[in-house]
Design an enzyme around this catalytic site. Structure first.
Site, PDB file in Angstrom:
ATOM      1  N   SER A 305       0.752  -1.283  -0.041  1.00  0.00           N
ATOM      2  CA  SER A 305      -0.128   0.069  -0.065  1.00  0.00           C
ATOM      3  C   SER A 305       0.764   1.191   0.070  1.00  0.00           C
ATOM      4  O   SER A 305       0.312   2.321  -0.517  1.00  0.00           O
ATOM      5  CB  SER A 305      -0.885   0.068   1.087  1.00  0.00           C
ATOM      6  N   ASP A 467      -0.694   7.647  10.305  1.00  0.00           N
ATOM      7  CA  ASP A 467      -1.399   6.345  10.959  1.00  0.00           C
ATOM      8  C   ASP A 467      -0.357   5.293  11.442  1.00  0.00           C
ATOM      9  O   ASP A 467      -0.456   4.379  11.943  1.00  0.00           O
ATOM     10  CB  ASP A 467      -2.385   5.672   9.968  1.00  0.00           C
ATOM     11  N   HIS A 470       1.828   4.502   6.945  1.00  0.00           N
ATOM     12  CA  HIS A 470       1.748   5.216   5.460  1.00  0.00           C
ATOM     13  C   HIS A 470       2.200   6.435   5.677  1.00  0.00           C
ATOM     14  O   HIS A 470       1.618   7.291   6.207  1.00  0.00           O
ATOM     15  CB  HIS A 470       0.295   4.973   5.090  1.00  0.00           C
TER      16      HIS A 470
END
Length: 492
Positions: A305, A467, A470
């Site tokens: 991601s 977070d 990320h």
């Protein structure tokens, strides 16, 4: 049902018919029986009786001797019943393995009642090694396997099929080469077919890049033979290797808590999507294959991601660092092979299924491994040593596909706001081992920029990763700067 027949006459007539019709049938695709062998005829008759009495079968294992072996209970080398009971008995499984069978024999069995009236959730298919052992080519064997899959789809349209690649052996270098080509063909053929999942578990049988011959029983027979059949340990390892994918296909619970699947390094076993995320994993795979035809990338990014939601093609459903992406790559043709929630095993599957085929970029940037350190109900957490092996396997596959590319392998970014966060220590260990493993590899740069995200006291500012995992726009800018300093890019 009449069991006795004349195979040679039947095959001859079929071949003559095919020649007249101009079709491209081969011995691998012509249904052929072995009814002249009493044990085979007896087993087929017994299977037909079981099919009538076990209509509630939920799982079928279909193949040759490697599958039939699950019926053996001969310790220490051929004690397979414990593995069968642990993984398959509670799934109401039916063993349709016949020693010595080729695809032609499986086709005949499917056409003569061995799955009629059943509605299993899934079929595990492992067939083809006897085809190549008898001198059939990779093309012929692949077509035979494809014919078996097609027949299963016709007979059992509601059942998912877990198609296993041919297992490695040491029968001969020639056979090993053909087997590897069969597996490459199958990976391409079933890269996105509904209800069919292809899985090559060959890495489970290797140790230090060599076939682990100790987990095959053939060399320990009274008349020793070359390694071909997994022994008690190897068969258990095989069951562990397919369990996460089989659980997903059957939509049931794993028959062993996945954290306990320790016999095999799961970071090395190629698997498709394991976790659900905010996007359609399968559609992104298709989008990647389509994007390859649109651009000739100078740079390819491979990862999870952190890479996925940076930017570029194929477009993500949201982007976290558009300004940093523009600064890094501008008008440069870039292909983004980042997939949210991916682990090394997911990347290996994607590489196996065409995402990097035919690409020869100037640079490949690899940033993967952080998700391997976290366990879920779908996959266990890997050790740092296992993660490094997974990353190195990806490195080797990319290097083999594009030997002229420069490979930039990123160290895993820090996770957690506190220096004592749970993943900080394993991340540091991965990066330490990875630096040592990649040292001296040609055209490879290891780039560990973790310290750039941290304050002097080891804390991770939210402005860089809001977070704790990320990067934000400002966090991606740090990555851009590091790539520029390493001479990978020229920031705009």
């Amino acid at each position: 049902m009449k069991l006795r027949s004349r195979p040679s006459l039947k095959v001859g007539l079929l071949l003559a018919f095919c020649a007249i019709a101009g079709t491209a049938q081969t011995p691998a695709t012509l249904p052929t029986d072995r009814l002249n062998e009493p044990w085979w005829a007896k087993r087929h008759a017994a299977v037909l009786e079981k099919v009538q009495s076990e209509k509630d079968t939920e799982l079928i294992l279909l193949g040759d001797s490697i599958t039939q072996n699950y019926e053996k209970a001969d310790p220490p080398d051929e004690d397979f019943q414990p593995t069968w009971r642990h993984f398959y008995s509670s799934r109401k499984a039916l063993n349709l393995g016949f020693s010595g069978d080729t695809t032609a024999h499986v086709l005949w069995r499917l056409e003569h009642g061995e799955v009629d009236g059943l509605r299993p959730r899934a079929v595990v298919l492992l067939i083809g090694t006897n085809n190549t052992a008898r001198g059939q080519s990779a093309e012929e064997t692949s077509r035979g396997i494809e014919s078996v899959v097609a027949k299963l789809r016709e007979k059992l349209p509601q059942s998912a099929i877990l198609l296993l690649g041919l297992l490695p052996s040491e029968v001969s270098p020639e056979k090993s080469g053909v087997d590897a080509e069969v597996n490459r063909r199958l990976a391409r053929r079933y890269e996105s077919e509904e209800m069919v999942a292809y899985l090559d578990i060959s890495p489970a049988f290797f140790q230090d890049n060599r076939l682990n011959t100790a987990i095959f029983y053939d060399p320990r027979l009274k008349t020793p033979r070359k390694p071909l059949h997994p022994d008690t340990t190897g068969q258990r390892l095989m069951a562990e290797a397919i369990e996460p994918t089989l659980t997903r296909l059957m939509e049931d619970g794993p028959r062993q808590y996945l954290a306990g699947l320790s016999a095999v390094n799961t970071a090395l076993i190629p698997v498709p999507r394991l976790e659900r995320d905010s996007y359609d994993w399968d559609q992104r795979h298709r989008d990647v294959l389509a994007a390859k035809s649109q651009i000739e990338p100078e740079i390819v990014l491979v990862g999870d991601s952190i890479t996925h939601f940076w930017g570029g093609l194929p477009k993500a459903n949201h982007v976290n660092g558009p300004n940093a992406w523009a600064a890094a790559f501008g008008g440069t043709p870039v292909l983004n092979l980042g997939f949210g929630w991916d682990r090394t095993q997911n990347v290996l599957w994607r590489l196996q299924h065409g995402e990097f085929d035919g690409l020869h970029p100037k640079t490949v940037i690899l940033n993967i491994g952080t998700n391997n350190l976290t366990g879920t109900v779908n996959a266990r957490a890997n050790t740092p040593e296992e993660v490094v092996q997974g990353i190195l396997a990806i490195h080797e596959k990319v290097r083999a596909s594009s030997p002229g590319s420069r490979l930039v392998v990123m160290g895993i970014f820090p996770r957690g706001f506190s220096p004592s966060a749970r993943l900080r220590a394993p991340i540091a260990r991965v990066n330490q081992l990875l630096a040592a493993a990649l040292a001296g590899k040609p055209d490879t740069t290891f780039l560990d920029i973790g310290a750039r995200f941290l304050q002097p006291d080891g804390t991770l500012p939210k402005r860089l990763m809001n977070d704790g995992t990320h990067p934000t726009e400002e966090g991606y800018a740090i990555w851009v700067q590091a790539l520029a300093e390493a001479g990978v890019i020229r920031p705009r």
